[in-house]
Design an enzyme around this catalytic site. Structure first.
Site, PDB file in Angstrom:
ATOM      1  N   ARG A 291      92.920  44.957  -0.290  1.00  0.00           N
ATOM      2  CA  ARG A 291      93.751  45.040  -1.486  1.00  0.00           C
ATOM      3  C   ARG A 291      93.324  46.279  -2.271  1.00  0.00           C
ATOM      4  O   ARG A 291      92.293  46.297  -2.915  1.00  0.00           O
ATOM      5  CB  ARG A 291      93.598  43.764  -2.322  1.00  0.00           C
ATOM      6  CG  ARG A 291      94.179  43.896  -3.711  1.00  0.00           C
ATOM      7  CD  ARG A 291      94.282  42.570  -4.418  1.00  0.00           C
ATOM      8  NE  ARG A 291      93.034  41.825  -4.512  1.00  0.00           N
ATOM      9  CZ  ARG A 291      92.070  42.037  -5.401  1.00  0.00           C
ATOM     10  NH1 ARG A 291      92.182  43.023  -6.265  1.00  0.00           N
ATOM     11  NH2 ARG A 291      90.998  41.280  -5.420  1.00  0.00           N
ATOM     12  N   HIS A 295      94.121  42.235  -8.243  1.00  0.00           N
ATOM     13  CA  HIS A 295      94.660  40.977  -7.734  1.00  0.00           C
ATOM     14  C   HIS A 295      96.051  40.739  -8.310  1.00  0.00           C
ATOM     15  O   HIS A 295      96.994  40.437  -7.590  1.00  0.00           O
ATOM     16  CB  HIS A 295      93.719  39.829  -8.104  1.00  0.00           C
ATOM     17  CG  HIS A 295      94.263  38.480  -7.781  1.00  0.00           C
ATOM     18  ND1 HIS A 295      94.397  38.027  -6.486  1.00  0.00           N
ATOM     19  CD2 HIS A 295      94.715  37.482  -8.576  1.00  0.00           C
ATOM     20  CE1 HIS A 295      94.908  36.811  -6.499  1.00  0.00           C
ATOM     21  NE2 HIS A 295      95.112  36.456  -7.753  1.00  0.00           N
ATOM     22  N   TYR A 304      84.232  44.250 -10.621  1.00  0.00           N
ATOM     23  CA  TYR A 304      83.526  43.532  -9.555  1.00  0.00           C
ATOM     24  C   TYR A 304      83.451  44.278  -8.223  1.00  0.00           C
ATOM     25  O   TYR A 304      82.850  43.781  -7.279  1.00  0.00           O
ATOM     26  CB  TYR A 304      84.152  42.144  -9.337  1.00  0.00           C
ATOM     27  CG  TYR A 304      85.650  42.153  -9.049  1.00  0.00           C
ATOM     28  CD1 TYR A 304      86.144  42.421  -7.785  1.00  0.00           C
ATOM     29  CD2 TYR A 304      86.560  41.861 -10.063  1.00  0.00           C
ATOM     30  CE1 TYR A 304      87.496  42.411  -7.518  1.00  0.00           C
ATOM     31  CE2 TYR A 304      87.925  41.846  -9.815  1.00  0.00           C
ATOM     32  CZ  TYR A 304      88.392  42.114  -8.540  1.00  0.00           C
ATOM     33  OH  TYR A 304      89.737  42.106  -8.280  1.00  0.00           O
TER      34      TYR A 304
END
Length: 396
Positions: A291, A295, A304
């Site tokens: 990805r 998200h 993160y």
């Protein structure tokens, strides 16, 4: 070690794909085992070179019919999907959409698998399968109504055999399994495919779907797009083995494919769908991809994951990979790419105008299409809400 399903069912007719029509026979041994942990099906390298070796030989025949025109079509699919996805992200940032889940980086997994489907196959997506929707001829603007808050979906699932987007994580795998069981009982030779992510693989619904599909030998393909991150949780915090190996414990085969290789995704999905149509039961495909964006538009991936990680995956970009192959093989020229750029810009403009011109729904329509035959509680709530709205008109 191999695993075999104990379910017995009369094999149904052949898949009807180009490969089957050409008389090629499926590799039966491929359907009874799970590939080794370090084996990744790849037919195009990140540099765009074709890969033809013994390890991938069983899948090569599934794309032997692909022409230069077909490759240009796959490239167009990915470019147009990315352009639409980018426009939707921009519209959300401008306040035109409430939320958007980008597929950036996952175009090959979706287009490759989507183009492997027949018209009579049925798709159960999550909320990120914009590329599969494109392959099923769902108008891109229809995907945006739910994210703008003006409808509950925007299309009739039975028109394109493409179910409405599913927000509840993993629940669509149970829907797909039940539908596939019905397909088998009807004696049809169509197949069902369910899409989900690596995070959803930890859900109980997904594991229950695996159990039922194996026991009933359902003609369903589970297509897991492992994009490495379940929101902020990396894959290694979800599983101690590669995701595709989970299929072995349920009694059906699993395969890991290079999810940034559109040709490999096409081949492996054709193979899995053929197994399903011939009565050989379910398959788990793990499309190993990444990805590239957040998200959803409410997420901040810089909190993160490292920039170096994204940069490493950018070098494996699925669109650039196929473009390199087309240029090296003479399958496309600059005029093709220039015309496609103009076409993609026209799509972006159409999407912008369509979203901004979407009419607001009637306020009372929120109570429609809840129950097929009506419901006393919904009727009561409708009346209460109507009285509430009327109180404003009366100056209260």
């Amino acid at each position: 070690m191999t695993v075999e399903s104990t379910a017995a069912r009369k094999p149904r007719r052949s898949s009807g794909t180009k490969r089957a029509a050409a008389g090629a026979s499926p590799r039966k041994t491929a359907g009874t085992g799970t590939k080794s942990a370090d084996q990744l099906v790849q037919l195009l390298t990140p540099e765009g070179d074709r890969v033809e070796n013994a390890e991938n030989a069983e899948f090569l025949s599934y794309v032997s019919d692909i022409t230069a025109e077909d490759l240009r079509g796959l490239y167009r699919d990915m470019v147009m999907t990315r352009r639409f996805d980018g426009e939707a992200t921009a519209l959300q940032r401008q306040g035109e959409l409430g939320l958007w889940a980008s597929l950036l980086g996952q175009e090959a997994a979706q287009i490759g698998s989507g183009r492997a489907l027949r018209d009579d196959d049925y798709v159960f997506p999550t909320y990120r399968e914009h590329g599969v929707a494109w392959c099923r001829d769902v108008d891109p603007t229809n995907l945006l109504g739910m994210f703008r808050g003006v409808n509950h979906g925007g299309w009739d699932p039975n028109t394109n055999n493409f179910h409405l987007y599913t927000i509840v994580i993993g629940s669509q795998t149970l829907h797909a399994t039940g539908y596939a069981m019905g397909v088998a009982k009807d004696g049809a030779d169509s197949a069902v495919i369910a899409y989900f992510g690596d995070g959803a693989s930890s859900q109980g619904d997904v594991n229950e779907a695996f159990t039922f599909s194996a026991v009933y030998n359902a003609p369903v393909v589970f297509f897991c797009q492992n994009n490495q991150w379940a929101i902020s949780e990396p894959t290694e915090r979800q599983t101690r083995v590669p995701l595709y190996q989970r299929a072995q414990g349920f009694g059906f085969p699993g395969v890991r494919v290079d999810g940034n290789d559109v040709l490999a995704c096409l081949a492996v999905t054709r193979w899995a769908l053929e197994r399903a149509r011939q009565g050989e039961g379910p398959t788990l495909i793990e499309a190993f991809t990444y990805r590239m964006g957040a998200h959803t538009t409410s997420d901040d991936p810089t909190r993160y994951r490292r920039d170096e990680e994204r940069a490493a995956w950018e070098s494996r970009d699925p669109i650039e990979r196929l473009k390199a192959h087309l240029l090296a093989s003479g399958g496309a020229d600059e005029a093709f790419f220039e015309s496609l750029e103009a076409e993609s810009e026209a799509l972006g403009k159409r999407v912008r105008e369509a979203v901004r011109n979407m009419p607001d729904p009637d306020t009372m329509s929120i109570f429609e299409n809840i129950y097929a035959d009506g419901h006393a509680l919904v009727d009561e709530e409708r009346a209460q809400f109507a009285a509430y709205l009327a109180s404003f008109e009366e100056g209260h």
